[in-house]
Design a protein around this motif. Structure first.
Motif, mmCIF file in Angstrom:
data_model
loop_
_atom_site.group_PDB
_atom_site.id
_atom_site.type_symbol
_atom_site.label_atom_id
_atom_site.label_comp_id
_atom_site.label_asym_id
_atom_site.label_seq_id
_atom_site.Cartn_x
_atom_site.Cartn_y
_atom_site.Cartn_z
ATOM 1 N N TRP A 160 0.830 -1.212 0.000
ATOM 2 C CA TRP A 160 0.000 0.000 0.000
ATOM 3 C C TRP A 160 0.859 1.255 0.000
ATOM 4 O O TRP A 160 0.464 2.273 -0.571
ATOM 5 C CB TRP A 160 -0.972 0.001 1.176
ATOM 6 C CG TRP A 160 -2.128 -0.927 0.971
ATOM 7 C CD1 TRP A 160 -2.385 -2.095 1.620
ATOM 8 C CD2 TRP A 160 -3.194 -0.749 0.025
ATOM 9 N NE1 TRP A 160 -3.531 -2.662 1.149
ATOM 10 C CE2 TRP A 160 -4.057 -1.859 0.168
ATOM 11 C CE3 TRP A 160 -3.495 0.229 -0.920
ATOM 12 C CZ2 TRP A 160 -5.204 -2.017 -0.605
ATOM 13 C CZ3 TRP A 160 -4.643 0.068 -1.695
ATOM 14 C CH2 TRP A 160 -5.480 -1.030 -1.534
ATOM 15 N N VAL A 161 2.040 1.187 0.607
ATOM 16 C CA VAL A 161 2.970 2.321 0.520
ATOM 17 C C VAL A 161 3.384 2.541 -0.929
ATOM 18 O O VAL A 161 3.447 3.683 -1.424
ATOM 19 C CB VAL A 161 4.201 2.082 1.422
ATOM 20 C CG1 VAL A 161 5.304 3.097 1.120
ATOM 21 C CG2 VAL A 161 3.815 2.164 2.893
ATOM 22 N N VAL A 162 3.678 1.447 -1.633
ATOM 23 C CA VAL A 162 4.014 1.540 -3.059
ATOM 24 C C VAL A 162 2.871 2.192 -3.830
ATOM 25 O O VAL A 162 3.092 3.072 -4.683
ATOM 26 C CB VAL A 162 4.326 0.139 -3.628
ATOM 27 C CG1 VAL A 162 4.465 0.185 -5.150
ATOM 28 C CG2 VAL A 162 5.592 -0.427 -3.007
ATOM 29 N N TYR A 163 1.650 1.785 -3.535
ATOM 30 C CA TYR A 163 0.478 2.340 -4.226
ATOM 31 C C TYR A 163 0.356 3.842 -3.987
ATOM 32 O O TYR A 163 0.185 4.632 -4.933
ATOM 33 C CB TYR A 163 -0.781 1.615 -3.745
ATOM 34 C CG TYR A 163 -2.074 2.322 -4.089
ATOM 35 C CD1 TYR A 163 -2.599 2.252 -5.376
ATOM 36 C CD2 TYR A 163 -2.758 3.074 -3.129
ATOM 37 C CE1 TYR A 163 -3.784 2.907 -5.694
ATOM 38 C CE2 TYR A 163 -3.933 3.719 -3.435
ATOM 39 C CZ TYR A 163 -4.443 3.640 -4.722
ATOM 40 O OH TYR A 163 -5.614 4.296 -5.030
ATOM 41 N N VAL A 210 2.632 6.003 -3.011
ATOM 42 C CA VAL A 210 3.739 6.737 -3.626
ATOM 43 C C VAL A 210 3.489 6.904 -5.120
ATOM 44 O O VAL A 210 3.704 7.990 -5.686
ATOM 45 C CB VAL A 210 5.076 5.998 -3.370
ATOM 46 C CG1 VAL A 210 6.200 6.618 -4.197
ATOM 47 C CG2 VAL A 210 5.434 6.049 -1.887
ATOM 48 N N ALA A 211 3.032 5.845 -5.784
ATOM 49 C CA ALA A 211 2.765 5.920 -7.223
ATOM 50 C C ALA A 211 1.613 6.878 -7.526
ATOM 51 O O ALA A 211 1.657 7.614 -8.518
ATOM 52 C CB ALA A 211 2.451 4.526 -7.769
ATOM 53 N N ILE A 236 -0.023 6.346 -11.555
ATOM 54 C CA ILE A 236 -1.217 5.531 -11.760
ATOM 55 C C ILE A 236 -2.435 6.325 -11.295
ATOM 56 O O ILE A 236 -2.315 7.319 -10.569
ATOM 57 C CB ILE A 236 -1.148 4.201 -10.981
ATOM 58 C CG1 ILE A 236 -1.001 4.474 -9.475
ATOM 59 C CG2 ILE A 236 -0.027 3.315 -11.491
ATOM 60 C CD1 ILE A 236 -1.119 3.236 -8.611
ATOM 61 N N ALA A 237 -3.593 5.893 -11.732
ATOM 62 C CA ALA A 237 -4.844 6.497 -11.262
ATOM 63 C C ALA A 237 -5.235 5.864 -9.940
ATOM 64 O O ALA A 237 -4.944 4.687 -9.697
ATOM 65 C CB ALA A 237 -5.944 6.274 -12.288
ATOM 66 N N ILE A 247 2.189 -2.048 -12.174
ATOM 67 C CA ILE A 247 2.383 -0.706 -12.731
ATOM 68 C C ILE A 247 2.713 0.280 -11.616
ATOM 69 O O ILE A 247 3.529 1.194 -11.792
ATOM 70 C CB ILE A 247 1.146 -0.255 -13.527
ATOM 71 C CG1 ILE A 247 0.919 -1.209 -14.714
ATOM 72 C CG2 ILE A 247 1.304 1.173 -14.026
ATOM 73 C CD1 ILE A 247 -0.285 -0.864 -15.561
ATOM 74 N N ALA A 248 2.096 0.090 -10.448
ATOM 75 C CA ALA A 248 2.412 0.959 -9.310
ATOM 76 C C ALA A 248 3.875 0.835 -8.921
ATOM 77 O O ALA A 248 4.519 1.822 -8.534
ATOM 78 C CB ALA A 248 1.518 0.607 -8.121
ATOM 79 N N GLY A 249 4.441 -0.368 -9.060
ATOM 80 C CA GLY A 249 5.835 -0.577 -8.704
ATOM 81 C C GLY A 249 6.774 -0.559 -9.889
ATOM 82 O O GLY A 249 7.848 -1.155 -9.832
ATOM 83 N N ASN A 250 6.371 0.116 -10.966
ATOM 84 C CA ASN A 250 7.175 0.104 -12.181
ATOM 85 C C ASN A 250 8.228 1.214 -12.234
ATOM 86 O O ASN A 250 9.315 1.011 -12.767
ATOM 87 C CB ASN A 250 6.260 0.215 -13.398
ATOM 88 C CG ASN A 250 7.021 0.061 -14.703
ATOM 89 O OD1 ASN A 250 7.365 -1.040 -15.106
ATOM 90 N ND2 ASN A 250 7.292 1.182 -15.356
ATOM 91 N N SER A 251 7.911 2.391 -11.695
ATOM 92 C CA SER A 251 8.805 3.554 -11.834
ATOM 93 C C SER A 251 9.322 3.991 -10.474
ATOM 94 O O SER A 251 8.599 3.908 -9.470
ATOM 95 C CB SER A 251 8.057 4.713 -12.497
ATOM 96 O OG SER A 251 7.539 4.318 -13.760
ATOM 97 N N PRO A 252 10.565 4.467 -10.418
ATOM 98 C CA PRO A 252 11.110 4.967 -9.140
ATOM 99 C C PRO A 252 10.384 6.239 -8.724
ATOM 100 O O PRO A 252 9.879 6.972 -9.592
ATOM 101 C CB PRO A 252 12.579 5.240 -9.476
ATOM 102 C CG PRO A 252 12.618 5.400 -10.962
ATOM 103 C CD PRO A 252 11.523 4.557 -11.519
ATOM 104 N N PRO A 253 10.292 6.494 -7.412
ATOM 105 C CA PRO A 253 10.882 5.731 -6.298
ATOM 106 C C PRO A 253 10.052 4.538 -5.848
ATOM 107 O O PRO A 253 10.505 3.743 -5.034
ATOM 108 C CB PRO A 253 10.954 6.777 -5.190
ATOM 109 C CG PRO A 253 9.781 7.661 -5.448
ATOM 110 C CD PRO A 253 9.636 7.734 -6.942
#
Length: 269
Positions: A52-55, A57-58, A64-65, A85-91
């Motif tokens: 959920w932190v990844v979500y 941040v994205a 992402i939407a 997709i949420a975990g695709n781009s940094p950070p």
């Protein structure tokens, strides 16, 4: 892995020395529980929080939407909130890799502990072995998902997703049946009901996720994917029920040849 397991074992033993964890069922019946019961629910909670932190941040970076919205990015492209997709781009991708690597490693340890717990209690050991192999390959799939981003290595990433979801679902059904068959401490039937319900929910979510994605309904498919992962983590957390009855230890002994050992034995009359 041996060193990490040994450190974890020492940590659990230190907790056990400082006090016993008491678990109660059916009114006031209480007994001391093994601290290993904390491992599965803590694992599930930490993994869920990490995802959920990844979500978030994205979403905050407008990669992402948000779930449940029809928002489009400023450049006009629409990225649904799939976990990959949420975990695709940094950070977010950096956090995503760390979370899934941690989840794969600790999940594998939980799978091995579950195998050892059932090793002398299950009459059909091939079920126990198949369950461990399926879960181990699923954990390996998680490392592929976390370390090979979707937009850069799509084939490897999708292969890891298939391993994680496909073999993970098989593991859940096998463990549900094993729980009912073993009936550990006469609590297996109640635990099996919960696990069969979770396994059915996981299967339904996976079917919906696949069918909705094939129809191009990506927002609904992403919601189904998130529900699938949360149900799966809840399933892993239920192993705390059985782990409270066992203590896992590692023993190390010296292997001394018989002839050499007899040299130091006292003479016997």
């Amino acid at each position: 892995m041996y060193l990490c397991f040994k450190i974890l074992n020492k940590f659990i033993l230190q907790i056990n020395k400082r006090g016993f964890f008491l678990c109660g069922v059916r009114g006031l019946n209480m007994w001391s529980c093994s601290p290993w019961a904390l491992l599965p629910p803590i694992y599930s909670a930490f993994t869920a929080v990490g995802l959920w932190v990844v979500y978030f941040v994205a979403v905050s970076d407008e990669k992402i939407a948000p779930l449940g919205s029809k928002h489009k990015r400023r450049n006009g492209s629409f990225y649904p909130p799939y976990i990959s997709i949420a975990g695709n781009s940094p950070p977010a991708s950096c956090i995503f890799s760390e979370v899934l690597n941690f989840a794969a490693f600790v999940g594998f340890i939980i799978g091995v502990l579950r195998y050892l717990q059932l090793k002398h209690r299950l009459d059909k050991q091939w079920l126990n072995v198949c369950s461990l192999v399926a879960f181990s390959l699923g954990c390996f799939g998680m490392t592929l998902v976390g370390n090979f981003q979707l937009f850069t290595e799509e084939m490897v990433h999708n292969f890891g997703t298939s391993l994680t979801f496909g073999l993970g679902t098989l593991f859940c059904w096998l463990q549900s049946y094993i729980t009912l068959r073993v009936n550990l401490k006469n609590e297996g039937r109640n635990a099996a009901i919960i696990r069969f319900l979770l396994s059915a929910s996981i299967t339904i979510c996976m079917i919906l996720y696949s069918s909705l994605m094939a129809q191009g309904l990506h927002m609904q498919a992403a919601q189904g994917q998130w529900a699938l992962v949360m149900f799966f983590l809840a399933f892993i957390g239920t192993f705390g029920f059985e782990f409270r009855h066992n203590r896992f230890e590692i023993m190390c002994t010296d292997h001394t040849p018989l002839s050499e050992a007899s040299r130091y034995e006292p003479d016997q009359l």
